[in-house]
Design an enzyme around this catalytic site. Structure first.
Site, PDB file in Angstrom:
ATOM      1  N   ASP A  96       1.078  -0.837  -0.200  1.00  0.00           N
ATOM      2  CA  ASP A  96       0.352   0.402  -0.151  1.00  0.00           C
ATOM      3  C   ASP A  96       1.343   0.948   0.140  1.00  0.00           C
ATOM      4  O   ASP A  96       1.373   1.856   1.352  1.00  0.00           O
ATOM      5  CB  ASP A  96      -1.066  -0.493   1.421  1.00  0.00           C
ATOM      6  CG  ASP A  96      -1.922   0.968   0.539  1.00  0.00           C
ATOM      7  OD1 ASP A  96      -2.311   2.030   0.221  1.00  0.00           O
ATOM      8  OD2 ASP A  96      -3.287   1.097   1.955  1.00  0.00           O
ATOM      9  N   ILE A  97       1.267   1.815  -1.363  1.00  0.00           N
ATOM     10  CA  ILE A  97       2.331   2.679  -1.543  1.00  0.00           C
ATOM     11  C   ILE A  97       1.381   4.339  -2.098  1.00  0.00           C
ATOM     12  O   ILE A  97       1.897   4.971  -1.862  1.00  0.00           O
ATOM     13  CB  ILE A  97       3.236   2.400  -2.617  1.00  0.00           C
ATOM     14  CG1 ILE A  97       2.779   2.029  -3.875  1.00  0.00           C
ATOM     15  CG2 ILE A  97       3.986   1.176  -1.333  1.00  0.00           C
ATOM     16  CD1 ILE A  97       4.040   1.498  -4.644  1.00  0.00           C
ATOM     17  N   LYS A  98      -0.053   4.012  -2.530  1.00  0.00           N
ATOM     18  CA  LYS A  98      -0.486   4.866  -2.809  1.00  0.00           C
ATOM     19  C   LYS A  98       0.333   6.138  -4.084  1.00  0.00           C
ATOM     20  O   LYS A  98       0.072   7.490  -3.916  1.00  0.00           O
ATOM     21  CB  LYS A  98      -0.858   5.621  -1.764  1.00  0.00           C
ATOM     22  CG  LYS A  98      -2.576   4.884  -1.262  1.00  0.00           C
ATOM     23  CD  LYS A  98      -3.402   5.987   0.006  1.00  0.00           C
ATOM     24  CE  LYS A  98      -4.052   4.779  -0.258  1.00  0.00           C
ATOM     25  NZ  LYS A  98      -3.431   3.505   0.896  1.00  0.00           N
ATOM     26  N   ARG A  99       1.169   5.572  -4.673  1.00  0.00           N
ATOM     27  CA  ARG A  99       1.878   7.106  -5.825  1.00  0.00           C
ATOM     28  C   ARG A  99       1.372   7.580  -6.857  1.00  0.00           C
ATOM     29  O   ARG A  99       0.057   6.373  -7.109  1.00  0.00           O
ATOM     30  CB  ARG A  99       3.466   5.682  -6.363  1.00  0.00           C
ATOM     31  CG  ARG A  99       4.398   5.206  -4.983  1.00  0.00           C
ATOM     32  CD  ARG A  99       4.781   6.484  -4.361  1.00  0.00           C
ATOM     33  NE  ARG A  99       5.868   5.701  -3.486  1.00  0.00           N
ATOM     34  CZ  ARG A  99       5.718   5.436  -2.344  1.00  0.00           C
ATOM     35  NH1 ARG A  99       4.890   5.717  -1.851  1.00  0.00           N
ATOM     36  NH2 ARG A  99       7.298   5.298  -1.595  1.00  0.00           N
TER      37      ARG A  99
END
Length: 290
Positions: A96-99
């Site tokens: 879960d990095i939401k780049r």
């Protein structure tokens, strides 16, 4: 080809929809685990125990990078070692990095999180800079070995600020984002019927559940909002398709289950019991819909 989407679909069929969120804040760790250990070692020990206790009842694991970044290099080493352990256990990993960036920058994010020390099976993206912020990840998607979950309609109250704005067509912004992902993913539909460009669809807006499931018919959902954010099993059931087509994340609810009864020494067992309770509650809600 046994694609990553087929693996995830089959994991849900076998184990249920629970996605264990390893959003591990240091203060979540029981004192008898943290005492005498470094921050890195304590987090890794805690995560490994949670993984071991839930791997047979969880479809996948989501690791939220921010909790590790906040601790600096020692936190990132714990992140790396957690991912390594999940791969060793052949678990399906969502990073879960939401780049959300474009061109060369997005290519580097893809390389960082689909290869090497931080490799995961899926990553989360924020597409609100436009669909060209998603395109650099497609070379990994076409192999069938990687996938994404892109923010579409999130579970937070602030979703109404942008995602719910009306467009010229009469649709909401999040409808347009989901439609674009559906169009982009149509070339990559796996044997299970879902493509690897999944969507983050929160379950806290229950009145829209059935309509979204129908509109985004072969999009696999990562569903936040259950438990701590107010989403109930019967809400979640509407976002699934006969109990599949999505995974439901729980982080604090599982990691901190031991605090309900003060069972600090049994934190891993408590996590397992909560994952099973959650799985069975959602299965019942799905059955009640039929």
């Amino acid at each position: 080809m046994n694609s990553i989407m087929d693996k995830l679909y089959n994991a849900v069929e076998e184990k249920g929809v629970v996605c264990v969120g390893l959003d591990t804040a240091f203060e979540y760790i029981p004192q008898h685990i943290s005492e005498g250990r470094s921050v890195e070692d304590a987090i890794v020990k805690f995560n490994k125990d949670i993984i071991d206790a839930t791997i047979d009842v969880a479809a996948c694991f989501k690791v939220q990078i921010a909790y590790y970044e906040a601790l600096g290099m020692k936190g990132m080493m714990a992140y790396k070692k957690t991912l390594e352990y999940l791969r060793e256990k052949e678990a399906i990993i969502i990073a879960d990095i939401k780049r959300g960036d474009i061109a060369a920058t997005a290519k580097m994010y893809a390389k960082a999180h689909f290869e090497g020390d931080f490799e995961a099976d899926f990553i989360t993206l924020s597409p609100y800079m436009g669909m060209d912020s998603v395109e650099p990840y497609l070379p990994y998607i076409t192999t069938g070995k990687k996938g994404i979950f892109s923010l579409v309609r999130t579970s937070n109250k602030g979703a109404e600020d942008i995602e719910y704005l009306d467009t010229a067509s009469g649709d909401k912004v999040y409808h347009v984002v989901g439609d674009r992902l559906m169009d982009m993913g149509k070339e990559y539909v796996a044997d299970c019927g879902y493509h690897p460009l999944g969507g983050v669809i929160g379950c806290t807006h229950v009145e829209e559940g059935k309509a979204l499931r129908k509109r985004f018919s072969n999009m696999f959902f990562l569903i936040p909002g259950y438990g701590a954010q107010g989403g109930k099993a019967e809400d979640v059931a509407m976002y699934l398709n006969n109990g599949n087509g999505g995974v439901v994340n729980s982080s604090r609810g599982i990691l901190l289950a031991y605090k309900k009864d003060g069972r600090e020494k049994e934190y891993a067992l408590c996590a397992r019991e909560e994952a099973i309770r959650m799985r069975d509650e959602i299965r019942k809600a799905v059955a009640d819909l039929k």
